[in-house]
Write an enzyme that holds these catalytic residues in place. Structure first.
Site, PDB file in Angstrom:
ATOM      1  N   ASP A 199      44.286  45.630  38.017  1.00 13.96           N
ATOM      2  CA  ASP A 199      44.935  46.395  36.953  1.00 13.96           C
ATOM      3  C   ASP A 199      44.088  46.611  35.699  1.00 13.96           C
ATOM      4  O   ASP A 199      44.452  47.404  34.829  1.00 13.96           O
ATOM      5  CB  ASP A 199      46.280  45.754  36.562  1.00 13.96           C
ATOM      6  CG  ASP A 199      46.167  44.279  36.158  1.00 13.96           C
ATOM      7  OD1 ASP A 199      45.116  43.889  35.608  1.00 13.96           O
ATOM      8  OD2 ASP A 199      47.139  43.530  36.383  1.00 13.96           O
ATOM      9  N   HIS A 250      38.810  42.193  44.042  1.00 16.94           N
ATOM     10  CA  HIS A 250      39.511  43.196  44.856  1.00 16.94           C
ATOM     11  C   HIS A 250      39.383  44.614  44.304  1.00 16.94           C
ATOM     12  O   HIS A 250      40.172  45.479  44.660  1.00 16.94           O
ATOM     13  CB  HIS A 250      40.988  42.812  44.990  1.00 16.94           C
ATOM     14  CG  HIS A 250      41.207  41.546  45.781  1.00 16.94           C
ATOM     15  ND1 HIS A 250      42.370  40.821  45.762  1.00 16.94           N
ATOM     16  CD2 HIS A 250      40.370  40.872  46.624  1.00 16.94           C
ATOM     17  CE1 HIS A 250      42.256  39.760  46.559  1.00 16.94           C
ATOM     18  NE2 HIS A 250      41.049  39.766  47.076  1.00 16.94           N
TER      19      HIS A 250
END
Ligand code: NAD
Length: 245
Positions: free
Chosen positions: A101, A116
Protein backbone atom coordinates in the site's frame (compact mmCIF):
# COMPACT_ATOMS: atom_id res chain seq x y z
CA UNK A 1 15.79 -9.39 28.32
CA UNK A 2 14.65 -6.64 25.99
CA UNK A 3 15.45 -3.86 28.45
CA UNK A 4 18.84 -5.38 29.12
CA UNK A 5 19.75 -5.27 25.39
CA UNK A 6 18.50 -1.70 25.06
CA UNK A 7 20.38 -0.57 28.15
CA UNK A 8 23.60 -2.17 26.92
CA UNK A 9 23.39 -1.36 23.22
CA UNK A 10 21.60 2.01 23.36
CA UNK A 11 21.24 3.67 19.97
CA UNK A 12 23.49 1.14 18.24
CA UNK A 13 21.03 -1.72 18.85
CA UNK A 14 20.26 -3.59 15.62
CA UNK A 15 16.53 -3.64 14.96
CA UNK A 16 14.55 -5.27 12.16
CA UNK A 17 10.80 -4.94 11.71
CA UNK A 18 8.47 -7.10 9.63
CA UNK A 19 5.04 -5.67 8.91
CA UNK A 20 1.95 -7.19 7.36
CA UNK A 21 -1.56 -6.13 6.40
CA UNK A 22 -2.57 -5.68 10.08
CA UNK A 23 -0.46 -2.54 10.48
CA UNK A 24 -2.64 -0.82 7.89
CA UNK A 25 -5.95 -2.08 9.32
CA UNK A 26 -6.32 1.03 11.51
CA UNK A 27 -5.84 3.14 8.38
CA UNK A 28 -8.99 1.51 7.02
CA UNK A 29 -7.38 -0.97 4.64
CA UNK A 30 -8.91 -4.46 4.92
CA UNK A 31 -6.57 -7.33 5.69
CA UNK A 32 -6.76 -10.55 3.70
CA UNK A 33 -7.65 -12.80 6.58
CA UNK A 34 -9.57 -10.40 8.79
CA UNK A 35 -13.33 -10.32 9.27
CA UNK A 36 -13.88 -7.88 6.42
CA UNK A 37 -11.10 -9.38 4.37
CA UNK A 38 -13.34 -10.68 1.60
CA UNK A 39 -14.20 -9.00 -1.66
CA UNK A 40 -17.54 -9.89 -3.18
CA UNK A 41 -17.52 -13.66 -3.39
CA UNK A 42 -13.85 -14.05 -4.27
CA UNK A 43 -10.99 -14.91 -2.02
CA UNK A 44 -7.62 -13.18 -2.50
CA UNK A 45 -6.05 -16.57 -3.15
CA UNK A 46 -8.35 -16.88 -6.18
CA UNK A 47 -7.69 -13.39 -7.57
CA UNK A 48 -4.08 -12.61 -6.77
CA UNK A 49 -2.69 -15.29 -9.04
CA UNK A 50 -1.16 -15.38 -12.54
CA UNK A 51 -3.82 -17.93 -13.53
CA UNK A 52 -6.67 -15.61 -12.53
CA UNK A 53 -5.08 -12.78 -14.51
CA UNK A 54 -4.66 -15.00 -17.59
CA UNK A 55 -8.30 -16.10 -17.31
CA UNK A 56 -9.93 -12.75 -16.58
CA UNK A 57 -7.62 -9.69 -16.42
CA UNK A 58 -10.58 -7.30 -16.12
CA UNK A 59 -11.87 -9.06 -12.98
CA UNK A 60 -8.43 -9.01 -11.36
CA UNK A 61 -8.00 -5.34 -12.24
CA UNK A 62 -11.46 -4.48 -10.86
CA UNK A 63 -10.32 -5.93 -7.54
CA UNK A 64 -7.06 -3.97 -7.64
CA UNK A 65 -8.91 -0.80 -8.68
CA UNK A 66 -11.20 -1.25 -5.66
CA UNK A 67 -8.22 -1.74 -3.36
CA UNK A 68 -6.38 1.24 -4.87
CA UNK A 69 -9.43 3.44 -4.22
CA UNK A 70 -9.47 2.41 -0.54
CA UNK A 71 -5.72 2.95 -0.17
CA UNK A 72 -5.87 6.34 -1.92
CA UNK A 73 -8.35 7.53 0.75
CA UNK A 74 -6.30 6.21 3.66
CA UNK A 75 -3.57 7.87 5.72
CA UNK A 76 -0.67 6.43 7.72
CA UNK A 77 -1.62 5.67 11.32
CA UNK A 78 0.49 6.10 14.50
CA UNK A 79 2.18 2.71 13.93
CA UNK A 80 3.50 3.74 10.49
CA UNK A 81 4.58 7.10 11.90
CA UNK A 82 6.39 5.47 14.83
CA UNK A 83 8.39 3.24 12.46
CA UNK A 84 9.47 6.28 10.44
CA UNK A 85 10.63 7.91 13.66
CA UNK A 86 12.55 4.78 14.65
CA UNK A 87 14.37 4.83 11.31
CA UNK A 88 15.42 8.44 11.96
CA UNK A 89 16.56 7.66 15.48
CA UNK A 90 18.27 4.27 15.13
CA UNK A 91 21.23 3.94 12.72
CA UNK A 92 20.84 0.13 12.52
CA UNK A 93 17.21 -0.18 11.56
CA UNK A 94 15.64 -2.21 8.75
CA UNK A 95 11.98 -2.13 7.79
CA UNK A 96 10.65 -5.11 5.86
CA UNK A 97 7.05 -5.08 4.69
CA UNK A 98 4.71 -7.52 3.02
CA UNK A 99 2.34 -4.65 2.29
CA UNK A 100 1.82 -3.16 -1.13
CA UNK A 101 0.00 0.00 0.00
CA UNK A 102 2.96 2.42 0.24
CA UNK A 103 1.80 3.75 3.64
CA UNK A 104 5.25 3.32 5.20
CA UNK A 105 6.71 5.69 2.63
CA UNK A 106 3.74 8.05 3.09
CA UNK A 107 4.58 8.14 6.81
CA UNK A 108 8.18 9.12 6.03
CA UNK A 109 10.04 5.79 6.02
CA UNK A 110 12.83 6.15 3.48
CA UNK A 111 14.27 2.66 3.24
CA UNK A 112 11.56 0.05 2.90
CA UNK A 113 12.19 -3.50 1.75
CA UNK A 114 8.98 -4.29 -0.11
CA UNK A 115 8.74 -8.07 -0.35
CA UNK A 116 5.50 -8.15 -2.33
CA UNK A 117 5.83 -5.10 -4.58
CA UNK A 118 3.72 -1.97 -4.65
CA UNK A 119 0.14 -1.44 -5.79
CA UNK A 120 1.03 1.98 -7.26
CA UNK A 121 3.32 0.45 -9.86
CA UNK A 122 2.30 -1.37 -13.03
CA UNK A 123 4.28 -3.67 -15.26
CA UNK A 124 3.91 -4.36 -18.99
CA UNK A 125 3.38 -8.09 -19.45
CA UNK A 126 5.23 -8.01 -22.79
CA UNK A 127 8.20 -5.71 -22.14
CA UNK A 128 8.44 -6.05 -18.36
CA UNK A 129 8.80 -2.27 -18.02
CA UNK A 130 7.70 -0.98 -14.61
CA UNK A 131 6.11 2.47 -14.21
CA UNK A 132 4.32 4.37 -11.48
CA UNK A 133 0.55 4.64 -11.96
CA UNK A 134 -1.61 6.54 -9.46
CA UNK A 135 -4.77 6.87 -11.54
CA UNK A 136 -7.80 6.37 -9.27
CA UNK A 137 -10.18 5.06 -10.40
CA UNK A 138 -8.63 3.62 -13.53
CA UNK A 139 -10.11 4.98 -16.75
CA UNK A 140 -9.56 1.77 -18.63
CA UNK A 141 -9.94 -1.73 -17.15
CA UNK A 142 -7.80 -3.66 -17.82
CA UNK A 143 -5.20 -0.93 -18.41
CA UNK A 144 -2.84 -1.28 -21.35
CA UNK A 145 0.74 -0.29 -22.05
CA UNK A 146 1.56 2.12 -24.90
CA UNK A 147 2.81 -0.95 -26.79
CA UNK A 148 -0.72 -2.38 -26.67
CA UNK A 149 0.01 -5.24 -24.26
CA UNK A 150 -1.76 -5.64 -20.93
CA UNK A 151 -0.40 -3.98 -17.81
CA UNK A 152 -0.43 -5.90 -14.54
CA UNK A 153 0.01 -4.67 -10.97
CA UNK A 154 3.71 -4.78 -10.00
CA UNK A 155 2.99 -7.01 -7.03
CA UNK A 156 3.91 -10.57 -6.18
CA UNK A 157 1.00 -12.94 -6.68
CA UNK A 158 0.46 -16.30 -4.99
CA UNK A 159 2.77 -18.83 -6.62
CA UNK A 160 5.23 -16.21 -7.90
CA UNK A 161 8.79 -15.78 -6.64
CA UNK A 162 9.69 -12.79 -4.49
CA UNK A 163 12.31 -10.30 -5.73
CA UNK A 164 15.55 -12.11 -4.90
CA UNK A 165 17.62 -9.05 -3.92
CA UNK A 166 14.93 -7.76 -1.54
CA UNK A 167 14.50 -11.19 0.02
CA UNK A 168 18.24 -11.55 0.57
CA UNK A 169 18.45 -8.16 2.27
CA UNK A 170 15.47 -9.09 4.47
CA UNK A 171 17.02 -12.37 5.62
CA UNK A 172 20.38 -10.66 6.20
CA UNK A 173 18.69 -8.06 8.42
CA UNK A 174 16.83 -10.83 10.28
CA UNK A 175 20.02 -12.80 10.86
CA UNK A 176 21.97 -9.76 12.07
CA UNK A 177 19.36 -8.07 14.25
CA UNK A 178 19.23 -8.20 18.04
CA UNK A 179 15.55 -7.25 18.24
CA UNK A 180 12.83 -8.01 15.70
CA UNK A 181 9.30 -6.65 15.81
CA UNK A 182 6.68 -8.64 13.89
CA UNK A 183 3.66 -6.42 13.43
CA UNK A 184 0.25 -7.28 11.99
CA UNK A 185 1.04 -10.38 10.02
CA UNK A 186 -0.73 -13.70 10.25
CA UNK A 187 2.67 -15.28 9.58
CA UNK A 188 1.38 -17.88 7.16
CA UNK A 189 2.51 -16.52 3.78
CA UNK A 190 5.89 -17.98 2.83
CA UNK A 191 8.72 -17.15 2.52
CA UNK A 192 8.00 -13.99 4.56
CA UNK A 193 6.81 -16.11 7.48
CA UNK A 194 10.32 -17.63 7.78
CA UNK A 195 11.98 -14.24 8.37
CA UNK A 196 11.16 -14.09 12.12
CA UNK A 197 12.30 -17.71 12.45
CA UNK A 198 15.69 -16.76 11.00
CA UNK A 199 15.98 -14.03 13.65
CA UNK A 200 14.99 -16.45 16.42
CA UNK A 201 17.56 -19.01 15.27
CA UNK A 202 20.29 -16.38 15.62
CA UNK A 203 19.20 -15.58 19.16
CA UNK A 204 17.36 -12.30 18.53
CA UNK A 205 14.56 -11.15 20.80
CA UNK A 206 11.42 -11.39 18.65
CA UNK A 207 8.31 -9.47 19.72
CA UNK A 208 4.96 -9.99 18.08
CA UNK A 209 2.46 -7.15 18.00
CA UNK A 210 -0.94 -8.48 17.00
CA UNK A 211 -4.38 -8.49 18.65
CA UNK A 212 -4.72 -12.18 17.80
CA UNK A 213 -2.72 -15.37 18.20
CA UNK A 214 -0.80 -16.47 15.07
CA UNK A 215 1.13 -19.63 14.13
CA UNK A 216 4.27 -17.68 15.10
CA UNK A 217 3.02 -16.83 18.61
CA UNK A 218 4.30 -19.98 20.37
CA UNK A 219 7.86 -19.30 19.18
CA UNK A 220 8.35 -15.59 19.82
CA UNK A 221 10.12 -14.18 22.86
CA UNK A 222 7.31 -11.80 23.76
CA UNK A 223 3.83 -10.90 22.54
CA UNK A 224 1.96 -7.64 22.79
CA UNK A 225 -1.71 -8.36 22.24
CA UNK A 226 -3.15 -5.15 20.92
CA UNK A 227 -3.59 -2.93 17.92
CA UNK A 228 -0.38 -1.75 16.29
CA UNK A 229 -1.43 1.92 16.31
CA UNK A 230 -1.85 1.80 20.08
CA UNK A 231 0.85 -0.60 21.29
CA UNK A 232 3.78 0.40 19.07
CA UNK A 233 3.89 4.12 20.00
CA UNK A 234 3.83 3.26 23.73
CA UNK A 235 6.50 0.59 23.26
CA UNK A 236 8.68 3.12 21.42
CA UNK A 237 8.25 5.67 24.24
CA UNK A 238 9.49 3.05 26.72
CA UNK A 239 12.44 2.20 24.45
CA UNK A 240 13.45 5.85 24.17
CA UNK A 241 13.35 6.26 27.93
CA UNK A 242 15.80 3.34 28.27
CA UNK A 243 18.07 4.30 25.34
CA UNK A 244 18.10 8.01 26.13
CA UNK A 245 18.09 10.63 23.40
P1 NAD B 1 -3.11 -11.16 6.82
O1 NAD B 1 -4.30 -10.47 6.25
O2 NAD B 1 -2.95 -12.60 6.54
O3 NAD B 1 -3.16 -11.01 8.42
C1 NAD B 1 -3.37 -9.80 9.06
C2 NAD B 1 -2.89 -9.93 10.50
O4 NAD B 1 -2.98 -8.64 11.10
C3 NAD B 1 -3.73 -10.88 11.36
O5 NAD B 1 -2.86 -11.72 12.10
C4 NAD B 1 -4.50 -9.94 12.29
O6 NAD B 1 -4.73 -10.52 13.56
C5 NAD B 1 -3.55 -8.77 12.39
N1 NAD B 1 -4.17 -7.49 12.72
C6 NAD B 1 -5.43 -7.07 12.44
N2 NAD B 1 -5.62 -5.82 12.90
C7 NAD B 1 -4.45 -5.43 13.48
C8 NAD B 1 -4.01 -4.24 14.13
N3 NAD B 1 -4.81 -3.18 14.28
N4 NAD B 1 -2.73 -4.21 14.59
C9 NAD B 1 -1.90 -5.28 14.46
N5 NAD B 1 -2.27 -6.42 13.85
C10 NAD B 1 -3.53 -6.50 13.36
O7 NAD B 1 -1.86 -10.33 6.40
P2 NAD B 1 -0.41 -10.77 6.01
O8 NAD B 1 0.15 -11.69 7.02
O9 NAD B 1 0.30 -9.49 5.76
O10 NAD B 1 -0.53 -11.60 4.66
C11 NAD B 1 -1.38 -11.26 3.57
C12 NAD B 1 -0.70 -10.88 2.28
O11 NAD B 1 -1.52 -9.94 1.58
C13 NAD B 1 0.59 -10.11 2.49
O12 NAD B 1 1.36 -10.14 1.36
C14 NAD B 1 0.03 -8.71 2.69
O13 NAD B 1 0.92 -7.69 2.66
C15 NAD B 1 -0.96 -8.63 1.57
N6 NAD B 1 -1.97 -7.60 1.87
C16 NAD B 1 -1.52 -6.30 1.90
C17 NAD B 1 -2.37 -5.29 2.26
C18 NAD B 1 -1.80 -3.89 2.32
O14 NAD B 1 -0.86 -3.58 1.59
N7 NAD B 1 -2.32 -3.04 3.19
C19 NAD B 1 -3.70 -5.57 2.59
C20 NAD B 1 -4.15 -6.90 2.54
C21 NAD B 1 -3.25 -7.91 2.19
Amino acid sequence: MLEEILRRRKKSVKVAVLTGAGISAESGIPTFRGEDGLWKRYRPEELATPEAFARDPALVWEWYDWRRQIIARSRPNPAHITLAEMEDFLPNFTLITQNVDGLHQAAGSRKVLELHGNIWRVRCVREGIVTENREVPLKEIPPRCKCGALLRPDVVWFGEPLPQDVLEKAFKAAEECEIMLVIGTSAVVQPAASIPLAALRRGAVVMEINPHETPLSPYVTETMRGKAGETLPSLWERWKSVIGS
